[in-house]
Design an enzyme around this catalytic site. Structure first.
Site, PDB file in Angstrom:
ATOM      1  N   HIS A  33     -11.737   4.359 -15.172  1.00 37.97           N
ATOM      2  CA  HIS A  33     -12.511   4.488 -13.933  1.00 37.97           C
ATOM      3  C   HIS A  33     -12.940   5.944 -13.716  1.00 37.97           C
ATOM      4  CE1 HIS A  33      -9.941   0.906 -12.720  1.00 37.97           C
ATOM      5  NE2 HIS A  33     -11.158   0.451 -12.531  1.00 37.97           N
ATOM      6  N   LYS A 144     -15.959  -2.567 -21.071  1.00 38.36           N
ATOM      7  CA  LYS A 144     -14.824  -3.449 -21.365  1.00 38.36           C
ATOM      8  C   LYS A 144     -15.095  -4.846 -20.803  1.00 38.36           C
ATOM      9  CE  LYS A 144     -10.845  -3.582 -19.218  1.00 38.36           C
ATOM     10  NZ  LYS A 144     -10.652  -5.016 -18.942  1.00 38.36           N
TER      11      LYS A 144
END
Ligand code: PAF
Length: 276
Positions: A33, A144
């Site tokens: 993140h 992802k």
């Protein structure tokens, strides 16, 4: 950095911002993140991150209740990286029962959509709401969640939303395991095993690069190898990058996608490949 929890306050704060880069998350932030936040800074003058565990994208038997909520720690990690953190309550995001949903292309019912019915509908609905609330010029998502990224691109293109969607590379641990908030559910033994999913994808990529085109056979062998080691495989699938349809032997831009469970933890990963 400002922490804002209401849509009204956020709109006032962002009213005069002309170049917003936005990173939506469900919190419990890890390095993957934080990399998105750093990339966001390259794209926008103001960076906004959202932290919201979206109930609409969890099925009745999934981990919505257990999903880690770590607002304080997340804000500490975001300090200096973003300008605004938007962390709304469920009531702020869904003051009415949500009866308007996004209908997604059929591929949303395959791969993760087959194992998690309704997941992408809930995800797309909250992403559209967040984009409407923040109105960024750029929004960044990790690769992802490859199928998620594909569906968000479809959403934005087909509904003419004025935002650029940027996909960012997966961040991995040293042994190759893709970083994910769910990795923390793994026991020590499972964590030691977890990188085998990425190794399996690398092995498939190697086979394709070397000329193998019997995708069905390769997929089955990979599933068998994982199953023998105690994994419960949801899917292992070679797909065409642009439409996520099953790969054909003459296609050159491919992605191998996998989802498999180790104990109670469901792990996702993928590898892109271009063949000449
Ligand atoms: O990838 C996620 O964390 C979530 O699916 C998203 C995009 C923030 C929507 O809730």
């Amino acid at each position: 950095m400002q922490l804002i929890s209401t849509i009204e306050e956020l709109r006032v704060r962002l009213k005069n911002e002309s170049a917003i880069a936005f990173v939506p998350t469900m919190g419990n932030l890890h390095q993957g993140h934080l990399d998105l936040m750093l990339k966001a800074r390259e794209h926008g003058r103001s960076v906004v991150a959202s932290l919201f565990v979206n109930p609409l994208q969890f099925g009745p038997n999934e981990d919505f209740a257990q999903y880690p909520r770590t607002l304080e720690a997340d804000c500490a990690k975001l300090q200096g990286l973003v300008d605004v953190v938007f962390a709304p309550s469920i009531n702020e995001m869904y003051p009415l029962q949500q009866t308007v949903f996004i209908e997604l292309p059929p591929v949303a019912c395959e791969l993760c959509g087959a194992a998690r019915p309704g997941h992408f509908r809930g995800m797309a609905t909250v992403v559209l709401k967040l984009l409407n609330i923040v109105q960024p010029q750029v929004a960044l998502f990790g690769k992802k969640d490859y199928q998620q990224l594909h569906l968000i691109r479809q959403l934005v293109t087909q509904l003419n939303l004025p935002v650029n969607i940027t996909g960012c590379e997966t961040v991995r641990a040293e042994d190759g395991l893709a970083l994910s908030s769910r990795n923390q559910y793994l026991t020590e033994a499972e964590r030691n095993e977890a990188a085998f999913l990425y190794q399996t994808l690398q092995h498939l990529r190697q086979q394709i690069v070397q000329g193998e085109r019997n995708f069905a056979l390769m997929q089955q062998r990979a599933v068998d190898a994982l199953t023998r080691r105690g994994w419960l495989v949801d899917y292992m699938s070679v797909r065409n990058q642009s439409d996520l349809q099953a790969a054909q032997a003459d296609q050159t831009e491919l992605v191998i996608l996998a989802a498999a469970r180790l104990g109670k933890t469901r792990l996702l990963d993928n590898i892109e490949l271009s063949i000449g």
